[in-house]
Structures are given as structure tokens and as C-alpha cells.
Write a protein that holds these residues in place. Sequence first.
Motif, mmCIF file in Angstrom:
data_model
loop_
_atom_site.group_PDB
_atom_site.id
_atom_site.type_symbol
_atom_site.label_atom_id
_atom_site.label_comp_id
_atom_site.label_asym_id
_atom_site.label_seq_id
_atom_site.Cartn_x
_atom_site.Cartn_y
_atom_site.Cartn_z
ATOM 1 N N LEU A 87 -118.952 -8.585 -6.861
ATOM 2 C CA LEU A 87 -119.110 -7.174 -7.198
ATOM 3 C C LEU A 87 -120.584 -6.806 -7.068
ATOM 4 O O LEU A 87 -121.459 -7.545 -7.531
ATOM 5 C CB LEU A 87 -118.632 -6.954 -8.643
ATOM 6 C CG LEU A 87 -118.549 -5.500 -9.106
ATOM 7 C CD1 LEU A 87 -117.537 -4.710 -8.277
ATOM 8 C CD2 LEU A 87 -118.159 -5.447 -10.582
ATOM 9 N N GLN A 88 -120.856 -5.690 -6.389
ATOM 10 C CA GLN A 88 -122.255 -5.290 -6.163
ATOM 11 C C GLN A 88 -122.607 -4.129 -7.090
ATOM 12 O O GLN A 88 -121.965 -3.085 -7.040
ATOM 13 C CB GLN A 88 -122.413 -4.885 -4.685
ATOM 14 C CG GLN A 88 -123.737 -4.227 -4.339
ATOM 15 C CD GLN A 88 -124.910 -5.198 -4.451
ATOM 16 O OE1 GLN A 88 -124.823 -6.335 -4.031
ATOM 17 N NE2 GLN A 88 -125.995 -4.743 -5.046
ATOM 18 N N ASP A 89 -123.621 -4.352 -7.927
ATOM 19 C CA ASP A 89 -124.125 -3.260 -8.770
ATOM 20 C C ASP A 89 -124.998 -2.380 -7.879
ATOM 21 O O ASP A 89 -126.003 -2.838 -7.348
ATOM 22 C CB ASP A 89 -124.940 -3.863 -9.925
ATOM 23 C CG ASP A 89 -125.357 -2.812 -10.947
ATOM 24 O OD1 ASP A 89 -125.586 -1.656 -10.536
ATOM 25 O OD2 ASP A 89 -125.445 -3.157 -12.134
ATOM 26 N N ARG A 90 -124.594 -1.100 -7.730
ATOM 27 C CA ARG A 90 -125.310 -0.212 -6.789
ATOM 28 C C ARG A 90 -126.770 0.008 -7.182
ATOM 29 O O ARG A 90 -127.576 0.415 -6.360
ATOM 30 C CB ARG A 90 -124.652 1.167 -6.757
ATOM 31 C CG ARG A 90 -123.310 1.196 -6.086
ATOM 32 C CD ARG A 90 -122.666 2.526 -6.437
ATOM 33 N NE ARG A 90 -121.239 2.499 -6.230
ATOM 34 C CZ ARG A 90 -120.637 3.062 -5.197
ATOM 35 N NH1 ARG A 90 -121.336 3.659 -4.278
ATOM 36 N NH2 ARG A 90 -119.332 3.005 -5.080
ATOM 37 N N ARG A 91 -127.093 -0.204 -8.490
ATOM 38 C CA ARG A 91 -128.458 0.090 -8.940
ATOM 39 C C ARG A 91 -129.469 -0.955 -8.486
ATOM 40 O O ARG A 91 -130.661 -0.721 -8.472
ATOM 41 C CB ARG A 91 -128.499 0.181 -10.476
ATOM 42 C CG ARG A 91 -127.726 1.359 -11.031
ATOM 43 C CD ARG A 91 -127.554 1.196 -12.520
ATOM 44 N NE ARG A 91 -126.808 -0.036 -12.840
ATOM 45 C CZ ARG A 91 -126.665 -0.515 -14.063
ATOM 46 N NH1 ARG A 91 -127.243 0.063 -15.082
ATOM 47 N NH2 ARG A 91 -125.956 -1.604 -14.280
ATOM 48 N N ASN A 139 -128.996 -7.223 -4.429
ATOM 49 C CA ASN A 139 -128.379 -8.485 -4.822
ATOM 50 C C ASN A 139 -129.359 -9.623 -4.536
ATOM 51 O O ASN A 139 -129.720 -9.866 -3.387
ATOM 52 C CB ASN A 139 -127.073 -8.669 -4.048
ATOM 53 C CG ASN A 139 -126.370 -9.941 -4.422
ATOM 54 O OD1 ASN A 139 -126.824 -11.028 -4.094
ATOM 55 N ND2 ASN A 139 -125.274 -9.817 -5.140
ATOM 56 N N TYR A 160 -120.489 -5.135 3.285
ATOM 57 C CA TYR A 160 -120.073 -4.499 2.027
ATOM 58 C C TYR A 160 -118.704 -3.884 2.242
ATOM 59 O O TYR A 160 -118.363 -3.475 3.352
ATOM 60 C CB TYR A 160 -121.059 -3.391 1.649
ATOM 61 C CG TYR A 160 -122.449 -3.904 1.339
ATOM 62 C CD1 TYR A 160 -122.781 -4.355 0.059
ATOM 63 C CD2 TYR A 160 -123.424 -3.952 2.336
ATOM 64 C CE1 TYR A 160 -124.052 -4.831 -0.216
ATOM 65 C CE2 TYR A 160 -124.704 -4.432 2.064
ATOM 66 C CZ TYR A 160 -125.006 -4.869 0.783
ATOM 67 O OH TYR A 160 -126.258 -5.347 0.511
ATOM 68 N N LYS A 180 -115.551 -1.344 -0.056
ATOM 69 C CA LYS A 180 -115.216 -0.598 -1.270
ATOM 70 C C LYS A 180 -113.749 -0.799 -1.575
ATOM 71 O O LYS A 180 -112.938 -0.827 -0.650
ATOM 72 C CB LYS A 180 -115.439 0.895 -0.988
ATOM 73 C CG LYS A 180 -116.449 1.559 -1.884
ATOM 74 C CD LYS A 180 -116.406 3.047 -1.655
ATOM 75 C CE LYS A 180 -117.777 3.648 -1.711
ATOM 76 N NZ LYS A 180 -117.780 5.069 -1.384
ATOM 77 N N GLU A 184 -115.291 0.757 -6.272
ATOM 78 C CA GLU A 184 -116.239 -0.328 -6.566
ATOM 79 C C GLU A 184 -116.722 -0.948 -5.248
ATOM 80 O O GLU A 184 -115.916 -1.151 -4.337
ATOM 81 C CB GLU A 184 -115.576 -1.440 -7.388
ATOM 82 C CG GLU A 184 -115.092 -1.019 -8.759
ATOM 83 C CD GLU A 184 -116.193 -0.952 -9.791
ATOM 84 O OE1 GLU A 184 -117.385 -0.926 -9.426
ATOM 85 O OE2 GLU A 184 -115.855 -0.922 -10.981
ATOM 86 N N TYR A 188 -118.182 -4.119 -3.088
ATOM 87 C CA TYR A 188 -118.245 -5.585 -3.075
ATOM 88 C C TYR A 188 -119.131 -6.052 -1.930
ATOM 89 O O TYR A 188 -119.069 -5.491 -0.835
ATOM 90 C CB TYR A 188 -116.841 -6.192 -2.914
ATOM 91 C CG TYR A 188 -116.009 -6.023 -4.163
ATOM 92 C CD1 TYR A 188 -115.976 -7.003 -5.140
ATOM 93 C CD2 TYR A 188 -115.284 -4.850 -4.379
ATOM 94 C CE1 TYR A 188 -115.245 -6.846 -6.298
ATOM 95 C CE2 TYR A 188 -114.547 -4.675 -5.527
ATOM 96 C CZ TYR A 188 -114.526 -5.672 -6.499
ATOM 97 O OH TYR A 188 -113.809 -5.500 -7.639
#
Length: 367
Positions: A67-71, A74, A96, A98, A103, A105
Amino acid sequence: MNLELVTNTEVVHKQVYCGHPSGNNGENEPAEITYPTTEVVGHGSFGVVFTTTIKETDEDVAIKKVLQDRRFKNRELEIMKLLKHPNIIDLKYYFYEKDSHGEVYLNLILDYMPQSLYQRLRHFVHIPSAMPRLEIKCYMYQLFKSLNYLHNFALVCHRDIKPQNLLVDPNTCALKICDFGSAKQLKPTEPNVSYICSRYYRAPELIFGATHYSNQIDVWSSGCVMAELLLGQPMFPGESGIDQLVEIIKILGTPSRQEICAMNPNYMEHKFPQIKPIPLSRVFKKEDEQTVQFLADTLKYDPMERFNALQCLCSSYFDELRHAQGQLKQIVDSLQLLQFEYDTELAHLTQDQLEAVRLKLQPTQIR
Ligand SMILES: Nc1ncnc2c1ncn2[C@@H]1O[C@H](COP(=O)(O)OP(=O)(O)OP(=O)(O)O)[C@@H](O)[C@H]1O
């Protein structure tokens, strides 16, 4: 990690980025790949891993989806883009995607390796028999080769060395480190979290709460891995954070005031019951002197006294690989164990150190 079989054999086409920047612009080039969504998947704490084959190149790969935190960027991706070494899982591509809830990824497409060192050891424990000592030596050598590159060239500390994160191919004896999810470029002036690394493999300075630790924590973890391969079970099986220290003290004895200070100069509490060390030759009764000495050099309380990765490679424990003949020589040659790339593995040395190290590491190649 639980393994389960996926029966769906749909073929997917993906727009991906190459794992390493090409050319001078530092950009990761886009590419197109096709692969069947088949094979075995594993569940880690951060996502799933499944294996497949890229149609265009016929390469076997593992795809790790997190899961990639958009803020945030990575960190695992940023670090893996930097790394290129025969004993480190290579990032071939990434992309990436969605899901239906929006969400995002991140998918890391990695070199495939058939099993982890944890699974390899369980195989021998199950038979039951000991893991061949030469197989252990080949794996440990490659582990320290990758750590020397990581610590001295990429300036990255892995921070989670354990048998589950060391992938091997028992047919060739190849080893590659995986899972850079905890890795970090440590800066001497900046603090780092001490609640890192899996418990049995956690260096004592981390248990003492140090925040200015060094890459040497990976050497401690590696010593614990080697001890586990020899014993068939973890050497320091702590049941909790503090019990981990008790397990270490039971064997290495109570650390001296000086050793505690070297691990964490801010540690105030110096009252410990005085426990005498048990000689490692008694813990590892069946092992030869060089093996026991090597373990003692990697499992030292004081991180500065502990051998660094290059000193480990130079240890006489590995002389058997350097003077190998017959079948062992074939393995050493095919894994290119005695090959060192100056720029990425030795460039941090002074001229004098370089000569001494070359004499030790490549005895048959220097006339
Ligand atoms: N390149 C690979 N080839 C084959 N198997 C792999 C590969 N990468 C990962 N695996 C398998 O997936 C497992 C989990 O991978 P990884 O450790 O990178 O994920 P994680 O989510 O961080 O897992 P964990 O919670 O165990 O730390 C590994 O222990 C290994 O069994």
C-alpha cells in the motif's frame, strides 16, 4: 508468511518503469511487460508477494505489492533503485495501481529466488540433519559481501537481517538479501528509531535504546543468523524486548560499564546482575576454532570492536573458499565469490588497506 496457490491464470499487460535510471537524466524509463497472474503468493506484514514469469524476457520474478501512502515517497523503492549487486535482490521494474476504493498500491518487480534461508534451515531441521558447514560458509560469505557493498558504497543499513529476508538457491548456493522495507541511509548526526529489526536478531545497542547506532547492527544480526544455521535454532530466542537482552547476557555475560557506554552513552541504569560469559567453544562444541572465533568477532557488545563487513570477509573462517579445489572451486567460481568490483566494493579503502585486503581476498589472483 503463509503460502497459498492461486489458480487464476489471466495474462496482464502493464506499463512499468525500469528499476534503475538509465542515461544521464536520472529518469527511470517506461517499458511494457506481460505476465500471467499465476503461481504462489505470500502474505507479509506490508503486503503480498507473488511469483510469475515475464513473457517478453522469460525472466522469473517476484512481485511485491504494498500500500502506498500518497503523502510520502516509498523509502523501499527509493533505496532499491540505488542498489545493484549480485547478492542483493534486483529491482527490475515497478508500477503503481489503484483498487476500486481509490487506494494506491506500489508493485516492486524483483529477481526471483526459490526459497528463504529460513525455509532451507527448516528442511534440515525436519530431516533431521545439520546444514552442511560449507553451504553455511558460502551463504555467510555472500551475506557479508552484500553488506560490505551496502554499508560502504550505497551507505545503507538494512536493519532487518534475518533468515526470512535472505533468499537462496540451494542448487547453486547463491544468496541474495531481500526486503528493504526497514532499510535507511544512516547519517551520523541524525537520530534513528531503536525499535527496529526482528527481536532474535536485534543488536544489543538497539535493546539499550541507542538512537545513534551504525551499520554494525547488521553485522550482529548476521552473526545471529550464522549461529542459528549451526545450531538449528535461534541463538538468542528472547520472548520480549527485555528478555532478548537476558538471552544475550546468559551467553556473552553481563556487559562491562565500558561496553554499555559504547552501545549507548546515554544509558543511565548500570545495575545488572553479574553473569559470567559461557565460552562460545562450549556453545558450539562441534565447530572448529576458526568458526568459533568468527562468531566471537561478529557477536561483540561494542559495535566498534565488532568486525565490520569487510573484516568479516577477510576472516580466516573464509580461507577454505579462497583455497577451494574441485567441486567447491566450481561453486566459488560460478558465484564469482573472489571477484570484487573496485568502484562499488573496495573504493572506500586507503591504498595500504587495499593492498592488504586484496592479498587476503584474492590470494590466487595476485602474483
Ligand atoms: N524476490 C523474491 N523471490 C522469491 N520470494 C520472495 C522474493 N521477495 C520476497 N519473497 C518472499 O516473500 C516473503 C516476504 O517478502 P518481504 O520480506 O519482502 O515482504 P514483507 O511484507 O516485508 O514481509 P515480512 O512481514 O515477512 O517482513 C519473503 O520472506 C520471501 O519468502
